[in-house]
Design a protein around this motif. Structure first.
Motif, short mmCIF file in Angstrom:
data_model
loop_
_atom_site.label_atom_id
_atom_site.label_comp_id
_atom_site.label_asym_id
_atom_site.label_seq_id
_atom_site.Cartn_x
_atom_site.Cartn_y
_atom_site.Cartn_z
N SER A 143 8.67 0.21 14.23
CA SER A 143 8.30 1.33 15.09
C SER A 143 9.57 2.00 15.61
O SER A 143 10.66 1.44 15.51
N GLN A 144 9.40 3.18 16.18
CA GLN A 144 10.54 3.93 16.67
C GLN A 144 11.03 3.41 18.02
O GLN A 144 10.27 2.83 18.79
N ILE A 209 9.22 -9.72 19.70
CA ILE A 209 9.78 -8.38 19.60
C ILE A 209 11.16 -8.47 18.96
O ILE A 209 12.02 -9.22 19.42
N ASN A 210 11.36 -7.70 17.91
CA ASN A 210 12.62 -7.75 17.15
C ASN A 210 13.27 -6.37 17.11
O ASN A 210 12.93 -5.54 16.27
N SER A 219 10.54 -4.00 15.59
CA SER A 219 9.35 -4.54 14.93
C SER A 219 8.65 -5.52 15.85
O SER A 219 9.26 -6.12 16.75
N LEU A 220 7.35 -5.67 15.64
CA LEU A 220 6.54 -6.64 16.36
C LEU A 220 5.99 -7.65 15.37
O LEU A 220 5.55 -7.29 14.28
N GLN A 221 6.04 -8.91 15.78
CA GLN A 221 5.38 -9.96 15.02
C GLN A 221 4.40 -10.67 15.94
O GLN A 221 4.57 -10.68 17.17
N TYR A 222 3.38 -11.26 15.34
CA TYR A 222 2.34 -11.93 16.11
C TYR A 222 2.20 -13.36 15.63
O TYR A 222 2.30 -13.65 14.43
N SER A 232 3.21 -7.45 11.57
CA SER A 232 2.06 -6.70 12.10
C SER A 232 1.17 -6.19 10.98
O SER A 232 -0.03 -5.98 11.18
N THR A 233 1.73 -5.99 9.78
CA THR A 233 0.93 -5.52 8.65
C THR A 233 0.03 -6.62 8.09
O THR A 233 -0.80 -6.35 7.24
#
Length: 369
Positions: A143-144, A209-210, A219-222, A232-233
Motif C-alpha cells: 500500500s502507499q 506491519i512492514n 505491506s500488511l500481513q495477517y 494480505s492477498t
C-alpha cells in the motif's frame, strides 16, 4: 455535529430535507439518491479543500467525488439553473450555499453571500473527517505511504489506501473513546483494539506491519494465533475492506464525522452485525456516523445496541429511499422510520429490509405440483 441537510435541485432531489443524528443510516433501492446525499457533503468538502467554496463556487470533480458537469448534478426537472445546499449544525450554526449552473461547466459559481468563516472550522471541513467509499482497496501486496495525508491531514484515503501507514504511525496511541474498547481486550492501545475488533470478523486476527520507507510503500500481513504471517492477498477480501472502517472508528475523537458506504461489503452476517454494533457504539461516544447500507444485519446490530441500552434511540436516524411513479415520471421519496428503546421500528415501508420476510412467506406457501 450536523443536524440537518436541505438539498434543492440536486440530482434526484427537487427539494429534500433530511434530519441527521449521531448515527444516520441511509438505505433503500439502488439508484434512488442515497449516495447523492453523501456526495453533497463530499462536494462541499472537496470544494473547500480546492480553495473554491468560500468565495468562488462548487467543484464537481476532485479527489473525493466526480459528478461530471452541471448537467449531471442538476435535478432533471429543475425550472431554474441553480443548486442549493443548506447544512445546519447542532450548535445552531448553519450555512447556505446557492450555486448557479452553466450546464457545460464542472465548477458551479457561488451565487449567495459567503458564509461566516467559523463554519469552515467544523468537522465537515477539518481533520476530524473520514470518508470511506464503497470501492475500497482489496488485498494488495503493498500500500502507499504518505506523510502529508497521514501525519499532516490524519487521513486514510477514500479507498483506505493509507490505512496501513496510519496504523504504523499511530499503533501505540490510546484510543480516544474508552467506551469503544472491545470487551475481550484490556489494553486500549489502538493496535490491540483493532486486532480485537477484527477478531469479530475473523477470529484470532493479528497484524504485522512492514514499512518500506525507502520506496514509500508498506505491506500488511495477517496471522492467526501462532500461525506464520500470511500476505494480505492470501486472506479474504472482507479483512482488507473492513480494516479501514475499524481503524477510522477507533481512532476518531468525539466531534469527528465519518461517512461510510457499504460497511457490510465482503462480510459474513455475524461480521455485518458486529460492524453495526461498532458504529452504534461510536455514535454513543460523540462521533457522528453517516452510513449507506443494504444490510439488514448492520441495521440489526444497531438495533441490538439500542436494546442493550448502549445507544439512546434518539441518537439514531433511519432514512429509506424509495422511488414511486408520479404521473409519467418517477420521483424519489424518503421515508424515515423511528426506532424505540427496545430496538423496535415503528413502520416498515415496502422494500425496507423486508426481503427475508417476503422470501420466508413465499417458502411457507403451498407449492404447486
Amino acid at each position: 455535529m450536523i443536524s440537518s441537510v436541505h438539498l434543492k435541485n440536486f440530482k434526484p432531489f427537487a427539494n429534500q430535507f433530511l434530519s441527521f443524528k449521531p448515527l444516520t443510516l441511509l438505505s433503500g433501492l439502488n439508484s434512488t439518491g442515497k449516495s447523492s446525499v453523501l456526495q453533497a457533503l463530499l462536494l462541499m468538502r472537496q470544494s473547500y479543500q480546492q480553495g473554491l467554496l468560500e468565495n468562488q463556487g462548487l467543484a464537481l470533480n476532485g479527489d473525493l467525488v466526480c459528478i461530471g458537469t452541471a448537467q449531471d448534478a442538476l435535478f432533471e426537472g429543475a425550472k431554474d439553473d441553480f443548486i442549493s445546499f443548506k447544512i445546519v449544525w447542532r450548535n445552531d450554526k448553519q450555512g447556505i450555499w446557492n450555486f448557479s449552473c452553466d450546464r457545460e461547466k464542472d465548477v458551479l459559481n457561488l451565487a449567495s453571500p459567503p458564509v461566516t468563516s467559523d463554519i469552515y472550522k467544523l468537522s465537515l471541513f477539518n481533520q476530524k473527517f473520514h470518508y470511506l467509499q464503497a470501492e475500497r482497496l482489496g488485498p494488495r501486496l503493498f500500500s502507499q505511504m504518505s506523510d502529508f495525508q497521514v501525519q499532516k491531514l490524519q487521513q486514510f484515503g477514500a479507498k483506505g489506501e493509507y490505512t496501513a501507514h496510519f496504523l504504523f504511525i499511530n499503533e501505540n496511541q490510546t484510543i480516544p473513546n474508552r467506551s469503544l474498547g472491545h470487551p475481550q481486550e484490556e489494553s486500549l492501545i489502538l493496535r490491540e483494539q483493532v486486532e480485537a475488533w477484527m477478531g469479530e470478523i475473523s477470529p484470532g486476527t493479528r497484524l504485522k506491519i512492514n514499512p518500506k520507507q525507502d520506496i514509500d510503500l508498506i505491506s500488511l500481513q495477517y496471522s492467526y494465533g501462532d500461525s506464520n504471517p500470511y500476505r494480505s492477498t492470501n486472506v479474504g477480501f472482507g479483512i482488507s475492506y473492513t480494516l479501514p472502517i475499524i481503524v477510522a472508528v477507533l481512532s476518531s475523537p468525539p466531534g469527528s464525522l465519518i461517512l461510510i458506504e457499504n460497511p457490510e461489503a465482503h462480510l459474513h452476517p455475524k461480521g455485518q452485525a458486529k460492524m453495526g454494533e461498532l458504529l452504534a457504539l461510536a455514535a454513543s461516544c460523540g462521533v457522528q456516523i453517516v452510513v449507506e447500507t443494504h444490510s439488514d444485519h448492520v441495521l440489526n446490530g444497531i438495533r441490538l445496541t439500542v436494546y442493550r441500552g448502549k445507544l439512546d434511540p434518539e441518537k439514531v436516524q433511519l432514512h429509506y429511499f424509495d422511488r414511486r411513479k408520479q404521473g409519467t415520471e418517477f420521483i424519489t421519496e424518503v421515508i424515515s422510520p423511528q426506532i424505540d428503546r427496545n430496538g423496535r421500528i415503528d413502520k416498515w415501508p415496502e422494500g425496507f429490509f423486508d426481503e427475508w420476510d417476503n422470501s420466508l412467506e413465499a417458502l411457507l406457501e403451498p407449492r404447486e405440483e
